[in-house]
Design an enzyme around this catalytic site. Structure first.
Site, PDB file in Angstrom:
ATOM      1  N   ARG A   1      -2.856   8.621  -4.015  1.00 51.62           N
ATOM      2  CA  ARG A   1      -3.102   7.846  -5.244  1.00 51.62           C
ATOM      3  C   ARG A   1      -3.698   8.744  -6.342  1.00 51.62           C
ATOM      4  NH1 ARG A   1      -0.976   4.124  -2.518  1.00 51.62           N
ATOM      5  NH2 ARG A   1      -2.095   2.507  -1.376  1.00 51.62           N
TER       6      ARG A   1
ATOM      7  N   GLU B   1      -5.818  -7.859  10.273  1.00 51.16           N
ATOM      8  CA  GLU B   1      -4.752  -7.681   9.281  1.00 51.16           C
ATOM      9  C   GLU B   1      -3.424  -7.287   9.924  1.00 51.16           C
ATOM     10  OE1 GLU B   1      -5.597  -4.711   6.281  1.00 51.16           O
ATOM     11  OE2 GLU B   1      -3.761  -5.149   5.190  1.00 51.16           O
TER      12      GLU B   1
ATOM     13  N   LYS C   1      -6.273 -11.523   7.506  1.00 50.04           N
ATOM     14  CA  LYS C   1      -5.796 -10.889   6.258  1.00 50.04           C
ATOM     15  C   LYS C   1      -4.278 -10.719   6.337  1.00 50.04           C
ATOM     16  CE  LYS C   1      -6.410  -6.874   3.287  1.00 50.04           C
ATOM     17  NZ  LYS C   1      -7.379  -5.995   2.641  1.00 50.04           N
TER      18      LYS C   1
ATOM     19  N   SER D   1      -2.473  -7.452  -1.133  1.00 53.97           N
ATOM     20  CA  SER D   1      -1.518  -7.517  -2.243  1.00 53.97           C
ATOM     21  C   SER D   1      -0.196  -6.851  -1.880  1.00 53.97           C
ATOM     22  CB  SER D   1      -2.118  -6.937  -3.526  1.00 53.97           C
ATOM     23  OG  SER D   1      -2.411  -5.568  -3.409  1.00 53.97           O
ATOM     24  N   GLY D   2      -0.221  -5.858  -1.008  1.00 56.75           N
ATOM     25  CA  GLY D   2       0.986  -5.352  -0.369  1.00 56.75           C
ATOM     26  C   GLY D   2       2.060  -4.711  -1.239  1.00 56.75           C
ATOM     27  N   GLY D   3       1.696  -4.154  -2.384  1.00 55.04           N
ATOM     28  CA  GLY D   3       2.719  -3.485  -3.195  1.00 55.04           C
ATOM     29  C   GLY D   3       3.231  -4.338  -4.346  1.00 55.04           C
TER      30      GLY D   3
ATOM     31  N   ARG E   1      -4.565  -2.093  -4.053  1.00 54.55           N
ATOM     32  CA  ARG E   1      -3.823  -1.625  -5.235  1.00 54.55           C
ATOM     33  C   ARG E   1      -3.892  -2.617  -6.398  1.00 54.55           C
ATOM     34  NH1 ARG E   1       1.277  -0.450  -1.559  1.00 54.55           N
ATOM     35  NH2 ARG E   1       0.093  -1.945  -0.328  1.00 54.55           N
TER      36      ARG E   1
HETATM   37  P1  13P Z   1      -3.256  -3.739  -0.783  1.00 52.95           P
HETATM   38  O1  13P Z   1      -3.864  -4.935  -1.475  1.00 52.95           O
HETATM   39  O2  13P Z   1      -3.022  -2.574  -1.686  1.00 52.95           O
HETATM   40  O3  13P Z   1      -2.053  -4.131   0.039  1.00 52.95           O
HETATM   41  O4  13P Z   1      -4.348  -3.210   0.217  1.00 52.95           O
HETATM   42  C1  13P Z   1      -5.029  -4.101   0.991  1.00 52.95           C
HETATM   43  C2  13P Z   1      -5.407  -3.463   2.254  1.00 52.95           C
HETATM   44  O5  13P Z   1      -6.548  -3.517   2.650  1.00 52.95           O
HETATM   45  C3  13P Z   1      -4.358  -2.779   3.044  1.00 52.95           C
HETATM   46  O6  13P Z   1      -4.852  -2.478   4.295  1.00 52.95           O
END
Ligand code: 13P
Length: 341
Positions: free
Chosen positions: A33, A177, A219, A261-263, A294
């Site tokens: 990043r 998660e 999550k 948020s996943g991208g 992100r």
């Molecule tokens: P993102 O919201 O960027 O997907 O990251 C959350 C997270 O903790 C990924 O493990």
């Protein structure tokens, strides 16, 4: 297991419709990043950047918990105070990512297994002694031709359940998660079916390992089409699918569900969260919230560029996204929320 301690942490994390800031990128992901933002990949830059996020004025108005990475929990701020103490002092609950990332799953091309169970009890006890109150472990499930395999899902959910058991033993709330990835060109329907399969499998494993469901937070991903899929669905329709999937697979005893948020883009994730809260109304047994990485940090990092003089503007950007997501978490987000004062 100290059930009261777990409940107190969960109550704090889910209070006042605030959400979590995930800033637990591994060294390699954080470096990636930084590189994308044109910033040198050094330990000092990772420390400065994390300090910037943690010291954002007013962050606790919108954020209840922060997830750290191992390197960060051991770092100190410019005043030589451990960063974790700065978080605690600001009124935010600190947590820690405890998985050691993913490796290729032997014998299953294209699939990954999350590592980190060896020595986990000792690491959890150390993190708890440093002040962490919750933990996170991420499993990665990829959708593809004939993927995910049953073995990949079972191996990953078994590891998640064993991690969760160790967390509860150490008094840390496990954030569990199982991320079904957005990469690919699958339909929303395939995401729905895959996520439901993974969640059903996960709760079987959590049951087998004796997890107290009221002492954990889930999550999950939202139910969305693959990133390469040109499928136009409204946020309301995707939210409806997401809620239906969760209602079909997550027991009512689970107190909270914090979405990753996943991208998705920052605004897209906020819009989805808002649609989810509106769709949910008061018909859900669990509290819904956000745990974004992100979608909270992206623009702030681009603004910072590794330069001291940009710190305040990057912090304003993080605070703005946190405010927008807090509004969305109450179903109160619209175009006007994005306007700056
Ligand atoms: P993102 O919201 O960027 O997907 O990251 C959350 C997270 O903790 C990924 O493990």
């Amino acid at each position: 297991m100290n059930a009261l301690k777990l409940t107190q942490t969960i109550t704090g994390l889910l209070a006042d419709q605030k959400g979590l800031l995930a800033m637990d990128e591994s060294i390699s992901t954080c470096n990636k990043r930084l590189a994308e933002a044109g910033i040198a990949q050094t330990e000092e830059n990772r420390r400065s950047y994390r300090q910037l996020l943690i010291k954002t004025p007013g962050l606790k108005e919108n954020i209840s918990g922060i997830i750290l990475f191992d390197e960060t929990i051991r770092q100190r701020d410019d005043e030589d105070v451990p960063l974790i103490n700065t978080i605690i002092k600001s009124g935010i609950i600190p947590g820690i990512k405890v998985d050691l990332g993913t490796q290729e799953l032997a014998g299953f091309t294209g699939e990954r297994i999350t590592e980190g169970l060896d020595g986990l009890r000792e690491r959890l006890n150390e993190y708890a002694s440093m002040g962490a109150r919750f933990a996170k472990w991420r499993a990665v499930i990829t959708i593809g031709k004939e993927l995910p395999s049953r073995n990949c899902v079972e191996a990953n959910t078994n590891a998640l359940a064993r991690y969760a058991a160790l967390c509860q033993e150490s008094g840390l709330v496990p954030i569990v998660e199982p991320e079904v990835m957005m990469t690919g060109n699958h339909t929303t329907n395939v995401c729905f079916e895959t996520t439901r399969y993974v969640l059903e499998n996960l709760f079987d494993q959590l049951y087998l390992q004796g997890i107290a469901l009221e002492g954990m937070i889930l999550k999950p991903n939202m139910i969305l089409p693959g990133l390469d899929r040109k499928e136009k669905k409204s946020a309301a329709s995707l939210a409806e699918n997401t809620i239906r999937c969760l209602l079909e697979s997550v027991p009512a005893a689970v107190p909270g569900i914090a979405f990753l948020s996943g991208g998705q883009s920052e605004k897209q994730a906020t819009k989805m969260l808002n649609a989810l809260q509106i769709m949910a109304g008061d018909r859900l047994p669990w509290t819904l919230t956000f745990s974004f990485g992100r979608a909270l940090q992206h623009t702030a990092l681009q603004i910072w560029k590794g330069k001291e003089e940009n710190t305040i503007f990057a912090q304003q950007e993080l605070q703005h996204r946190a405010t927008c997501n807090h509004a969305a978490n109450m179903g109160l987000y619209d175009g006007t929320t994005e306007k700056r004062e």
